[in-house]
Scaffold this active site. Structure first.
Site, PDB file in Angstrom:
ATOM      1  N   SER A 268       0.629  -1.284  -0.204  1.00  9.13           N
ATOM      2  CA  SER A 268      -0.059  -0.062   0.061  1.00  9.13           C
ATOM      3  C   SER A 268       1.011   1.308  -0.219  1.00  9.13           C
ATOM      4  CB  SER A 268      -0.948  -0.119   1.221  1.00  9.13           C
ATOM      5  OG  SER A 268      -2.087   0.821   1.211  1.00  9.13           O
TER       6      SER A 268
ATOM      7  N   GLU B  87      -9.456  -4.306  -4.657  1.00 10.18           N
ATOM      8  CA  GLU B  87      -8.554  -3.429  -4.020  1.00 10.18           C
ATOM      9  C   GLU B  87      -9.381  -2.407  -3.465  1.00 10.18           C
ATOM     10  OE1 GLU B  87      -5.613  -3.175  -3.285  1.00 10.18           O
ATOM     11  OE2 GLU B  87      -4.451  -4.473  -4.753  1.00 10.18           O
TER      12      GLU B  87
END
Length: 537
Positions: free
Chosen positions: A205, A331
């Protein structure tokens, strides 16, 4: 037959040898680690930089001060203070620049083991994947690697920008903390048995976004700090220049009562931590209607970060090393509010994350993702939650991963891409699906991460763990995920080669294989990548 005195001497000698093995002299301090029964030694809470407090608040990281005596490295250091949480959460502090090292017990200065340095995520506003235990990866590598985890400054402590900060302090300090760790590794990791000439950075991330920023730092100047990179769910958010970030500095000065001071930066530095933290909140970005998910972020400063990530990579301004990029199937589901039930609410959410988006671009995104045929029903969720999640997920994560793999392949570097699709029954039922960075559980081992892993990773999905760990540790050891992959697992072919392109590893329990990116996803990503610079990514 040995006499009792001889036995005592032998025992004491072994104790001293063990103590010496786990005590490391870093010059500025000595740290005694802890030998575990599983053959791993861990050093927790090693200080890698001076406490960034007082005059060092909003400053670049400095060398740690010398401390006499042997320090016990048995506990993790405090995490860095997150945004939008008051009072200050327990276990967090401004004094947070600590790292952990995990190494095999028999590692010595001459071992020269490959090193894995992990950069945690948290949107640059929290240390969200802190204190992961490197034991699982080291065991999967057959005790052939050293693992380093660390904290870095987030929120205004790490990413406050503006002309005053540039003049009287430093910007992008959270990234500079990461560079400080990599410099520390170059200087000290051999004392733990690691090889400073064989360093692989990994991250998830915001940690994966950090990887793209480190790869393109200083316009792609290779400082020799790392030699390969593995990014999970690389995140391309809005990036502002220093001038564009001035509003955030001004607003913080106003909220803290520092506006009447001649030296507003000194005023901010002199505030006690609790007073500053009370005003550590997210507000809307310029031209946006609501605050973004993550308010503070890296800034284009013309030095460390020269330009938007998309532009730098399209111009070849990045370090050329072997890389892994990849994403999960769903996602966006953990980010988009479940209540979204209309196109208007969806567009407001997207525009709040990317306020530079134009109406015609939103209209195109609506046609691609938000038409009536794409609405989906899930428990306690609006009909447009999943379509908005699909749009946001591909815009911020999936499509940037495709762009990164392509950039490295076009540069002649080995580039691997993955699609993580391991399904957990409870997550599928809730609609979250294969959610953001869930693959961390498979890479590290579900018992070695913080947080709560999906239950299936201890049962039906347990077989995927050795497969993922073997790919990752093979990459760490050889800059290639294949030489040490798990028996009978498929060869992970590069992103482009032999006339074939857009091929990636599809990862699912019992069905891991190579796949080609579907044409409809390629078409969507072609458009989203084409507007990336306009969206300030």
């Amino acid at each position: 037959m040995r006499r009792p005195f001889q036995i005592l001497v032998i025992c004491l000698a072994k104790y001293v040898e063990c103590f010496q093995n786990v005590t490391v002299n870093l010059g500025y301090s000595q740290y005694r680690g802890q030998e575990l029964s599983n053959g791993i030694v861990q050093w927790l809470g090693i200080r890698y930089a001076a406490p960034p407090v007082g005059s060092l608040r909003f400053a670049a990281p400095q060398d740690p001060e010398r401390k006499e005596g042997v320090q016990t490295a048995f506990q993790h250091g405090c995490l860095c203070i997150p945004t939008d949480q008051y009072p200050i959460p327990a276990g967090t502090s401004e004094d947070c620049l600590f790292l952990d090292v995990y190494a095999p017990i028999r590692a010595r200065n001459a071992s020269k083991l490959p090193v894995f340095v992990f950069i945690q995520g948290g949107g640059f506003n929290a240390d969200s994947n802190a204190n992961f235990n490197g034991t699982g990866l080291i065991q999967a590598s057959k005790t052939g690697i050293v693992v380093v985890n660390f904290n870095y400054r987030v929120g205004p402590f790490g990413f406050l920008s503006g002309s005053e900060v540039l003049k009287g302090g430093s910007v992008n300090n959270g990234l500079k903390d990461q560079l400080k760790v990599l410099q520390w590794v170059q200087t000290h990791i051999s004392k733990f048995g690691g090889d400073p000439k064989h360093v692989v950075i990994g991250g998830d991330s915001a940690g994966a976004a950090s990887i793209t920023l480190l790869l393109s730092a200083y316009g792609g100047e290779d400082l020799g700090l790392f030699h390969a990179a593995a990014a999970e769910s690389q995140s391309f958010a809005t990036m502002l220049t220093i001038n564009e970030s001035q509003f955030a500095y001004n607003n913080l000065v106003i909220r803290t009562g520092c506006a009447s001071e001649d030296d507003t930066l000194s005023c901010l530095r002199n505030l006690d931590t609790a007073t500053l933290q009370r005003q550590n909140i997210g507000t809307p970005l310029p031209d946006a209607q609501k605050p973004p998910l993550y308010f503070y972020a890296p800034t284009i400063d013309g030095e460390l970060i020269l330009d938007y990530t998309y532009r730098l990579f399209s111009q070849g301004q990045f370090i050329k090393v072997p890389v892994i990029f990849g994403d999960v199937t769903n996602e966006g589901t953990t980010f988009v509010p479940k209540s979204i039930s209309s196109v208007g609410e969806a567009d407001t959410f997207i525009q709040s994350q990317f306020p530079a988006i134009q109406l015609d671009q939103l209209a195109r995104i609506n046609r691609l993702y938000l038409n009536q045929n794409q609405t989906m029903s899930f428990p306690d969720a609006g009909l447009y939650w999943r379509p908005t999640s699909n749009a946001y997920g591909e815009l911020r994560y999936n499509c940037p991963g495709i762009a990164m793999s392509t950039a490295f392949s076009n540069a002649g570097m080995k580039s691997w891409n993955y699609h993580y699709a391991v399904q957990d029954p409870s997550s599928e039922a809730s609609g979250e699906g294969v959610y953001h960075v869930v693959e961390l559980n498979a890479i590290w081992g579900p018992q070695y991460v913080t947080g709560t892993p999906p239950p299936s990773y201890f049962t039906s999905n347990a077989p995927i763990i050795p497969i993922m760990q073997a790919y990752w540790t093979s990459f760490i050891k050889s800059f290639d995920p294949n030489p040490h992959r798990y028996p009978d697992s498929p060869e992970w072919k590069t992103w482009s080669g032999d006339g074939d392109s857009f091929r990636r590893l599809f990862i699912r329990t019992g069905d891991t294989k190579m796949e080609t990116v579907p044409l409809n996803q390629r078409a969507r990503c072609d458009y989203l990548i084409s507007i990336g610079i306009a969206l300030q990514q």
